[in-house]
Design a protein around this motif. Structure first.
Motif, mmCIF file in Angstrom:
data_model
loop_
_atom_site.group_PDB
_atom_site.id
_atom_site.type_symbol
_atom_site.label_atom_id
_atom_site.label_comp_id
_atom_site.label_asym_id
_atom_site.label_seq_id
_atom_site.Cartn_x
_atom_site.Cartn_y
_atom_site.Cartn_z
ATOM 1 N N ASP A 294 78.107 -47.947 54.991
ATOM 2 C CA ASP A 294 79.054 -49.015 54.625
ATOM 3 C C ASP A 294 79.483 -49.217 53.188
ATOM 4 O OD1 ASP A 294 79.985 -51.623 56.313
ATOM 5 O OD2 ASP A 294 79.302 -52.154 54.125
ATOM 6 N N ASP A 295 80.640 -49.481 53.058
ATOM 7 C CA ASP A 295 81.123 -49.263 51.713
ATOM 8 C C ASP A 295 81.244 -50.910 51.123
ATOM 9 O OD1 ASP A 295 83.354 -50.580 52.951
ATOM 10 O OD2 ASP A 295 84.728 -49.318 51.950
ATOM 11 N N GLY A 296 80.829 -51.591 52.055
ATOM 12 C CA GLY A 296 80.507 -53.265 51.460
ATOM 13 C C GLY A 296 81.962 -54.292 51.543
ATOM 14 N N LYS A 297 83.014 -53.395 52.090
ATOM 15 C CA LYS A 297 84.254 -54.005 52.283
ATOM 16 C C LYS A 297 84.703 -53.863 53.600
ATOM 17 C CE LYS A 297 85.196 -52.974 47.369
ATOM 18 N NZ LYS A 297 86.204 -52.393 46.453
ATOM 19 N N GLY A 298 83.970 -53.759 54.544
ATOM 20 C CA GLY A 298 84.275 -53.489 55.937
ATOM 21 C C GLY A 298 84.793 -52.126 56.524
ATOM 22 N N ASP A 299 84.646 -50.971 55.669
ATOM 23 C CA ASP A 299 85.077 -49.657 55.808
ATOM 24 C C ASP A 299 83.833 -48.657 55.519
ATOM 25 O OD1 ASP A 299 86.478 -47.455 56.876
ATOM 26 O OD2 ASP A 299 88.235 -48.494 55.887
ATOM 27 N N LEU A 300 84.111 -47.520 55.638
ATOM 28 C CA LEU A 300 82.992 -46.300 55.602
ATOM 29 C C LEU A 300 83.025 -45.729 54.188
ATOM 30 C CD1 LEU A 300 82.858 -45.024 59.154
ATOM 31 C CD2 LEU A 300 81.524 -46.758 58.274
ATOM 32 N N LYS A 301 82.064 -45.524 53.573
ATOM 33 C CA LYS A 301 82.132 -44.747 52.407
ATOM 34 C C LYS A 301 82.552 -43.344 52.347
ATOM 35 C CE LYS A 301 78.935 -46.763 49.143
ATOM 36 N NZ LYS A 301 77.772 -46.741 48.318
ATOM 37 N N THR A 302 82.445 -42.789 53.603
ATOM 38 C CA THR A 302 82.984 -41.271 53.658
ATOM 39 C C THR A 302 84.436 -41.427 53.744
ATOM 40 O OG1 THR A 302 82.785 -41.637 56.129
ATOM 41 C CG2 THR A 302 80.877 -40.284 54.844
ATOM 42 N N LYS A 303 85.036 -42.502 53.911
ATOM 43 C CA LYS A 303 86.470 -42.626 53.865
ATOM 44 C C LYS A 303 87.231 -43.411 52.684
ATOM 45 C CE LYS A 303 88.877 -44.277 57.422
ATOM 46 N NZ LYS A 303 89.662 -42.925 57.806
ATOM 47 N N THR A 304 86.355 -44.287 52.235
ATOM 48 C CA THR A 304 86.714 -44.730 50.798
ATOM 49 C C THR A 304 86.340 -44.252 49.582
ATOM 50 O OG1 THR A 304 85.033 -46.502 50.557
ATOM 51 C CG2 THR A 304 87.189 -47.097 51.998
ATOM 52 N N GLY A 305 84.902 -43.488 49.653
ATOM 53 C CA GLY A 305 84.545 -42.700 48.558
ATOM 54 C C GLY A 305 83.320 -43.974 47.782
ATOM 55 N N ASN A 306 82.925 -43.307 46.758
ATOM 56 C CA ASN A 306 81.839 -44.129 45.887
ATOM 57 C C ASN A 306 82.263 -44.643 44.542
ATOM 58 O OD1 ASN A 306 79.453 -45.671 45.765
ATOM 59 N ND2 ASN A 306 78.210 -43.562 45.364
ATOM 60 N N MET A 307 82.693 -45.581 44.503
ATOM 61 C CA MET A 307 83.633 -45.994 43.050
ATOM 62 C C MET A 307 82.553 -46.184 42.139
ATOM 63 S SD MET A 307 86.402 -46.323 41.585
ATOM 64 C CE MET A 307 87.750 -46.784 42.819
ATOM 65 N N PRO A 308 82.839 -45.555 40.666
ATOM 66 C CA PRO A 308 81.927 -45.550 39.771
ATOM 67 C C PRO A 308 82.162 -47.109 39.092
ATOM 68 C CG PRO A 308 83.818 -44.280 39.046
ATOM 69 C CD PRO A 308 83.833 -44.603 40.578
ATOM 70 N N ASP A 309 81.059 -47.349 38.232
ATOM 71 C CA ASP A 309 81.313 -48.557 37.270
ATOM 72 C C ASP A 309 82.775 -48.568 36.433
ATOM 73 O OD1 ASP A 309 79.136 -50.056 38.332
ATOM 74 O OD2 ASP A 309 77.641 -48.635 37.023
ATOM 75 N N VAL A 310 82.868 -47.164 35.769
ATOM 76 C CA VAL A 310 83.959 -46.967 34.842
ATOM 77 C C VAL A 310 84.534 -45.923 35.420
ATOM 78 C CG1 VAL A 310 84.417 -46.485 32.662
ATOM 79 C CG2 VAL A 310 82.478 -48.066 33.090
ATOM 80 N N LEU A 311 85.819 -45.982 35.649
ATOM 81 C CA LEU A 311 86.802 -45.092 36.437
ATOM 82 C C LEU A 311 87.334 -44.193 35.107
ATOM 83 C CD1 LEU A 311 87.920 -43.708 38.889
ATOM 84 C CD2 LEU A 311 89.739 -45.200 38.653
ATOM 85 N N ALA A 312 87.365 -42.843 35.061
ATOM 86 C CA ALA A 312 87.770 -41.788 34.160
ATOM 87 C C ALA A 312 89.255 -41.612 34.577
ATOM 88 C CB ALA A 312 86.980 -40.632 34.066
ATOM 89 N N LYS A 313 90.420 -41.917 33.668
ATOM 90 C CA LYS A 313 91.604 -41.909 34.146
ATOM 91 C C LYS A 313 92.184 -41.075 33.044
ATOM 92 C CE LYS A 313 92.003 -46.871 35.430
ATOM 93 N NZ LYS A 313 92.338 -48.032 35.266
#
Length: 334
Positions: A294-313
């Motif tokens: 569960d991604d904690g937002k009502g969806d699945l992590k396999t669909k939304t991915g695992n977001m880091p604390d700091v995103l490399a842009k």
């Protein structure tokens, strides 16, 4: 007499081929039944547009012409590869997948950057265990930051001890996930299962079992000495950071064990081994992760991915972003 022998041999070869094809077709049916009953990615892939009927029928036609177990296994692997963007399926002859930590054997295991008093461990360091990590850190006079670069770590191992234990401490990590099979989910340690809410997205994906897992990590005092015990820890991740490494990233975010920097990782790290099924006639082993998170937002992590604390842009590497942050921190305090 020779004609009779030749005819007999030809008949035996034909019977053998027919027998083999029958065996392969039976195991092909079993392969799809396993996916139907236990693999959570099947419905996800179908909802994303993968034509499962065409995939199954196309594979069946190829199976009819398979001449060996190796050819049959290759057909299954090609089918499994269609699901890779959802979650990995391993097809192996006689044993399950093993582990792949994704780093060159010739790559350096660590580097020290004196200007920012930072030691960076590569994926290769995981091969040497907790004693190696302690020895490296304790051998350096000043260590203020410790970085674990897991951007190329597609690890099936789930043992966090080599990284966690040198630092000591007690940690509790709880996560929520889903499975197709209550029986398989309940067979794993530290898991409590329940029925999935019918109004949830997970239920719509055929994941009718909800699970919660709580893991306790106890390491006492640890083996790192001096001021290095208080060094700030960083985990670097990317789209190749899978399974055990992805689990470490989730654990670090949730517990604050380390700050996670990079790009989205796949979100497939459960900290649990794959489940494995042996096809009865060919002994081919089919292995996969039976649990999605569960991604904690009502969806699945396999669909939304695992977001880091700091995103490399901006195309920057996770390591370069991490070093920039360390340098900024040092300028602020020195």
């Amino acid at each position: 007499m020779k004609k009779c022998v030749i005819l007999f041999v030809a008949m035996m070869i034909s019977v053998g081929l027919l027998f083999s094809q029958g065996v392969y077709e039976k195991d092909y049916d079993e392969f799809w039944k396993i996916l139907d009953d236990y693999y959570p990615g099947k419905v996800l892939a179908e909802k994303d547009g993968l034509d499962l009927k065409a995939l199954e029928e196309g594979g069946r036609e190829q199976v009819k012409n398979a001449k060996s177990v190796e050819e049959f296994a290759l057909i299954l692997r090609n089918i499994a590869n269609k699901f890779t963007y959802i979650d990995y399926i391993d097809i192996s002859l006689g044993s399950n997948g093993g582990e792949n930590i994704g780093s060159s054997k010739n790559a350096p295991s660590h580097q020290y950057i004196p200007s920012i008093k930072t030691v960076v461990f590569s994926v290769k360091s995981l091969l040497f265990g907790e004693e190696y990590i302690s020895e490296v850190i304790n051998s350096i006079e000043e260590v203020e930051h410790i970085v674990f670069d897991l951007t190329s770590c597609n690890s099936i191992t789930n043992n966090l001890d080599p990284i966690l234990s040198p630092f000591g401490g007690s940690w509790t990590y709880t996560y929520k996930g889903y499975a197709k099979s209550e029986e398989i989910a309940a067979s794993y340690p530290d898991i409590v299962v329940s029925k999935t809410d019918k109004s949830s997205k997970a239920y719509g994906y055929g994941l009718k079992t909800t699970l919660q897992r709580t893991v306790e990590y106890e390491y006492g005092e640890g083996t790192i000495e001096g001021k290095a015990k208080d060094a700030k820890r960083w985990i670097l991740v990317g789209n190749l950071t899978g399974f055990g490494a992805d689990y470490l990233a989730s654990f670090s975010k949730e517990t604050g064990w380390a700050r996670v920097v990079g790009t989205r990782s796949p979100g497939n790290g459960t900290g649990l081994p794959f489940c494995s099924f042996t096809l009865p006639n060919t002994n081919i082993v089919v292995s996969f992760n039976p649990i999605v998170l569960d991604d904690g937002k009502g969806d699945l992590k396999t669909k939304t991915g695992n977001m880091p604390d700091v995103l490399a842009k901006g195309g920057k590497s996770a390591l370069s972003v991490c070093i920039e942050m360390i340098e900024k921190t040092r300028r602020r305090f020195y």
